[in-house]
Design a protein around this motif. Structure first.
Motif, PDB file in Angstrom:
ATOM      1  N   LEU A 166       1.691  15.756 -27.702  1.00 27.64           N
ATOM      2  CA  LEU A 166       1.211  14.778 -28.678  1.00 27.64           C
ATOM      3  C   LEU A 166      -0.165  14.248 -28.288  1.00 27.64           C
ATOM      4  N   ARG A 167      -0.339  13.927 -27.024  1.00 31.70           N
ATOM      5  CA  ARG A 167      -1.643  13.422 -26.567  1.00 31.70           C
ATOM      6  C   ARG A 167      -2.722  14.501 -26.662  1.00 31.70           C
ATOM      7  N   LEU A 168      -2.353  15.739 -26.388  1.00 30.48           N
ATOM      8  CA  LEU A 168      -3.336  16.826 -26.428  1.00 30.48           C
ATOM      9  C   LEU A 168      -3.764  17.137 -27.860  1.00 30.48           C
ATOM     10  N   LEU A 169      -2.832  17.173 -28.771  1.00 29.30           N
ATOM     11  CA  LEU A 169      -3.168  17.484 -30.166  1.00 29.30           C
ATOM     12  C   LEU A 169      -3.990  16.390 -30.821  1.00 29.30           C
ATOM     13  N   SER A 170      -3.950  15.181 -30.242  1.00 25.12           N
ATOM     14  CA  SER A 170      -4.738  14.091 -30.822  1.00 25.12           C
ATOM     15  C   SER A 170      -6.230  14.243 -30.566  1.00 25.12           C
ATOM     16  N   ILE A 171      -6.606  15.081 -29.632  1.00 24.61           N
ATOM     17  CA  ILE A 171      -8.039  15.257 -29.329  1.00 24.61           C
ATOM     18  C   ILE A 171      -8.520  16.684 -29.634  1.00 24.61           C
ATOM     19  N   THR A 172      -7.647  17.524 -30.126  1.00 23.50           N
ATOM     20  CA  THR A 172      -8.051  18.900 -30.474  1.00 23.50           C
ATOM     21  C   THR A 172      -7.892  19.108 -31.976  1.00 23.50           C
ATOM     22  N   VAL A 186     -11.303  23.727 -29.215  1.00 23.57           N
ATOM     23  CA  VAL A 186     -10.035  24.051 -28.561  1.00 23.57           C
ATOM     24  C   VAL A 186      -8.899  24.052 -29.581  1.00 23.57           C
ATOM     25  N   ARG A 187      -8.034  25.078 -29.498  1.00 23.40           N
ATOM     26  CA  ARG A 187      -6.839  25.183 -30.320  1.00 23.40           C
ATOM     27  C   ARG A 187      -5.645  25.462 -29.402  1.00 23.40           C
ATOM     28  N   ILE A 188      -4.438  25.063 -29.853  1.00 23.11           N
ATOM     29  CA  ILE A 188      -3.206  25.322 -29.116  1.00 23.11           C
ATOM     30  C   ILE A 188      -2.408  26.360 -29.909  1.00 23.11           C
ATOM     31  N   LEU A 232      -1.099  29.365 -37.345  1.00 23.87           N
ATOM     32  CA  LEU A 232      -1.575  29.987 -36.101  1.00 23.87           C
ATOM     33  C   LEU A 232      -1.571  28.996 -34.944  1.00 23.87           C
ATOM     34  N   PHE A 233      -1.973  27.746 -35.236  1.00 20.39           N
ATOM     35  CA  PHE A 233      -2.156  26.758 -34.182  1.00 20.39           C
ATOM     36  C   PHE A 233      -1.266  25.537 -34.445  1.00 20.39           C
ATOM     37  N   LEU A 234      -0.912  24.851 -33.361  1.00 21.51           N
ATOM     38  CA  LEU A 234      -0.074  23.654 -33.475  1.00 21.51           C
ATOM     39  C   LEU A 234      -0.876  22.502 -34.080  1.00 21.51           C
ATOM     40  N   GLN A 235      -0.212  21.710 -34.889  1.00 22.77           N
ATOM     41  CA  GLN A 235      -0.841  20.541 -35.482  1.00 22.77           C
ATOM     42  C   GLN A 235       0.174  19.394 -35.535  1.00 22.77           C
ATOM     43  N   LEU A 236      -0.319  18.184 -35.554  1.00 25.41           N
ATOM     44  CA  LEU A 236       0.539  17.004 -35.435  1.00 25.41           C
ATOM     45  C   LEU A 236       1.589  16.923 -36.542  1.00 25.41           C
ATOM     46  N   LYS A 237       1.195  17.122 -37.766  1.00 24.87           N
ATOM     47  CA  LYS A 237       2.096  16.896 -38.890  1.00 24.87           C
ATOM     48  C   LYS A 237       3.283  17.848 -38.880  1.00 24.87           C
ATOM     49  N   ASP A 238       3.134  19.044 -38.336  1.00 24.75           N
ATOM     50  CA  ASP A 238       4.222  20.011 -38.332  1.00 24.75           C
ATOM     51  C   ASP A 238       5.252  19.730 -37.239  1.00 24.75           C
ATOM     52  N   PRO A 285       0.031  28.443 -24.009  1.00 27.67           N
ATOM     53  CA  PRO A 285       0.829  27.669 -23.050  1.00 27.67           C
ATOM     54  C   PRO A 285       2.052  28.458 -22.561  1.00 27.67           C
ATOM     55  N   PHE A 286       2.133  28.620 -21.239  1.00 23.28           N
ATOM     56  CA  PHE A 286       3.298  29.279 -20.642  1.00 23.28           C
ATOM     57  C   PHE A 286       4.271  28.260 -20.032  1.00 23.28           C
ATOM     58  N   LYS A 287       3.762  27.068 -19.709  1.00 22.51           N
ATOM     59  CA  LYS A 287       4.572  26.052 -19.022  1.00 22.51           C
ATOM     60  C   LYS A 287       4.016  24.669 -19.333  1.00 22.51           C
ATOM     61  N   PRO A 288       4.772  23.607 -19.125  1.00 22.78           N
ATOM     62  CA  PRO A 288       4.296  22.252 -19.427  1.00 22.78           C
ATOM     63  C   PRO A 288       3.036  21.870 -18.657  1.00 22.78           C
ATOM     64  N   MET A 289       2.851  22.410 -17.440  1.00 23.11           N
ATOM     65  CA  MET A 289       1.657  22.078 -16.652  1.00 23.11           C
ATOM     66  C   MET A 289       0.379  22.533 -17.347  1.00 23.11           C
ATOM     67  N   ASP A 290       0.483  23.525 -18.203  1.00 25.04           N
ATOM     68  CA  ASP A 290      -0.708  23.998 -18.913  1.00 25.04           C
ATOM     69  C   ASP A 290      -1.223  22.929 -19.882  1.00 25.04           C
ATOM     70  N   PHE A 291      -0.311  22.222 -20.527  1.00 22.68           N
ATOM     71  CA  PHE A 291      -0.716  21.115 -21.396  1.00 22.68           C
ATOM     72  C   PHE A 291      -1.381  20.000 -20.581  1.00 22.68           C
ATOM     73  N   GLN A 292      -0.808  19.708 -19.431  1.00 25.07           N
ATOM     74  CA  GLN A 292      -1.362  18.640 -18.590  1.00 25.07           C
ATOM     75  C   GLN A 292      -2.755  19.000 -18.082  1.00 25.07           C
ATOM     76  N   TRP A 293      -2.969  20.221 -17.693  1.00 20.31           N
ATOM     77  CA  TRP A 293      -4.305  20.640 -17.226  1.00 20.31           C
ATOM     78  C   TRP A 293      -5.330  20.507 -18.352  1.00 20.31           C
ATOM     79  N   MET A 294      -4.977  20.953 -19.546  1.00 24.51           N
ATOM     80  CA  MET A 294      -5.906  20.903 -20.662  1.00 24.51           C
ATOM     81  C   MET A 294      -6.227  19.456 -21.028  1.00 24.51           C
ATOM     82  N   GLU A 295      -5.232  18.586 -21.010  1.00 20.48           N
ATOM     83  CA  GLU A 295      -5.476  17.177 -21.310  1.00 20.48           C
ATOM     84  C   GLU A 295      -6.401  16.543 -20.277  1.00 20.48           C
ATOM     85  N   ALA A 296      -6.186  16.841 -18.993  1.00 21.52           N
ATOM     86  CA  ALA A 296      -7.025  16.284 -17.933  1.00 21.52           C
ATOM     87  C   ALA A 296      -8.462  16.768 -18.051  1.00 21.52           C
TER      88      ALA A 296
END
Length: 455
Positions: free
Chosen positions: A220-226, A351-353, A190-196, A313-324
């Protein structure tokens, strides 16, 4: 039926009481002579016996159960030269009375008519008892059938009967979903994870929103904290009963809150409020799907403490907003069609991606959209249809509520239960709501999902 039986016996009792208290006829005066006087004397004696109950009812009775009028006459011949035989012939033409009834006055007594009314009514009802019971039974059957049809109509089109929690249609959703979704499988997480995505080096074929191609670094940076796991309370369920709650106007004044709260998993969308609308939309939230522009809600007020906040996530900026937001970095302000919140008090552990695979399935298999579209005519699935697709890959039973838009000709009807915006606001969006309505109706026809509010 009980009232009919009681009314029948009550009528018979009333008739008997009426004849038991009949008045005593007057004695013969000097002006009453001959046959008439004899009749009155005989009737008076019969009345006395009826009052005291010391004698048998008048008349031995005929074969048909009625008293012979001749038995009511005196043995003496009448006056004015009438013989006994003539008197008998005259009296035989008079009305007869049922055997076993005490007669208290002559046929010329003015009160005899009203006294016979209960008796005649009882006799009439007795003869027609079968017909009356038949009509009553037919009426009850018609009433039952009318109520049954109304309930059945409500179950099919408005509020379907809820399945018993002790029975679970295991495998039914998977079986029916394979008829609608080609190459249907539940193997994807269901959700993204680092190992996959990084340790195994699984490449993505598409860019967002259908893949992660080109966004690997920030992801990669976002999944490290979620996190990516499901709560144990959900993971251990033998049967996952899910309710996907849309934001449609049809939820307003629906009183569906208690029903929604009974499901194991309740999935909500975007910034739809719960506080203040509990009676209509419930208070339980297992997952809330959102994207940055729709994150204008208080994560702690509108959700439960263990609610999963699932970023779509619809666009790369969504990852950047969540990380910030989660790392408290400088906020990203550009690249959004609407300014997202700059302060968002969310717990990173909640939080899940969302795996972009489900966006791909929704677009390609349900809406038949191409994965690569011209920039000017891009169409994307709504978060609501995406949530239903997610539930079809995760739940054993899927019910929906609050889906559907008003008719395109109705420009004044609001589309959400919590705000006053109309369908006109969807004109500039990249969603084809009529196309999605067809997809949901196909699910309903297949029995893949069931509706709690009319669609």
């Amino acid at each position: 039926m009980l009232r009919v039986v009681l009314g029948w016996h009550g009528l018979r009792l009333l008739s008997r009481m009426c004849f038991a208290v009949c008045p005593r006829p007057p004695s013969c005066s000097a002006s009453i002579t001959g046959r008439r006087c004899s009749r009155l004397v005989r009737l008076r004696r019969a009345t006395d016996r009826c009052r005291t109950g010391t004698s048998e009812p008048l008349g031995r009775g005929r074969e048909d159960g009625l008293a012979d009028p001749a038995e009511l006459l005196p043995a003496l011949p009448g006056p004015r030269g009438q013989t006994e035989q003539e008197v008998l012939e005259e009296e035989k033409s008079r009305p007869v009375f049922p055997a076993g009834i005490c007669v208290t006055s002559g046929s010329r007594d003015e009160s005899s008519g009203p006294r016979l009314m209960p008796l005649l009514l009882i006799k009439m009802l007795n003869k027609s008892r079968g017909k009356i019971l038949g009509v009553l039974a037919l009426f009850l059957v018609m009433v039952w059938y009318s109520i049954y049809r109304e309930d059945r109509y409500t179950q099919l089109f408005y509020f379907p009967v809820q399945e018993n929690k002790t029975t679970c249609p295991l495998g039914e959703v998977e079986k029916k979903a394979s008829q609608l979704i080609g190459n249907y499988t539940r193997d994807h997480p269901l959700f993204l994870q680092l190992k996959d995505y990084f340790w195994v080096k699984t490449p993505s074929l598409y860019e967002l929103p259908y893949g992660t191609k080109g966004s690997e670094d920030v992801l990669l940076r976002l999944l490290s904290i979620t996190h990516y796991s499901l709560p144990e309370s959900i993971q251990s369920l033998k049967c996952r009963r899910c309710a996907v709650v849309g934001n449609g106007h049809r939820l307003r004044n629906s009183s569906m809150g208690e029903t929604i709260n009974t499901y194991d998993v309740v999935i909500r969308l975007n910034n739809a409020p719960v506080h203040g609308y509990e009676q209509d939309v419930g208070s339980k939230t297992t997952m809330r799907l959102f994207y940055p522009e729709s994150a204008h809600f208080n994560p702690k007020t509108e959700n439960n403490p263990d609610t999963l906040l699932v970023l779509v996530p619809f666009k790369p900026m969504d990852f950047q907003w969540m990380e910030a937001i989660l790392n408290d970095k400088k906020r990203v302000r550009k690249g959004f069609w609407k300014q997202p919140p700059l302060i968002w008090d969310a717990n990173p552990e909640q939080v899940r991606i969302l795996n972009p695979y489900y966006m791909e399935v929704t677009a390609a298999k349900l809406l038949n959209l191409p994965m690569k579209q011209p920039r000017k005519v891009k169409q994307k699935p709504t978060t609501g249809l995406l949530a239903i697709t997610l539930a079809l890959h995760f739940c054993d039973l899927v019910h929906i509520a609050g889906f559907g838009y008003p008719d395109s000709a109705n420009k004044k009807q609001t589309i959400h239960y919590y705000e006053q915006i109309t369908l006109k606001s969807m004109a500039a969006s990249e969603h084809n709501v009529s196309h999605e309505a067809v997809a949901i109706k196909r699910m309903l026809e297949l029995g893949l999902v069931k509706n709690l509010t009319y669609f």
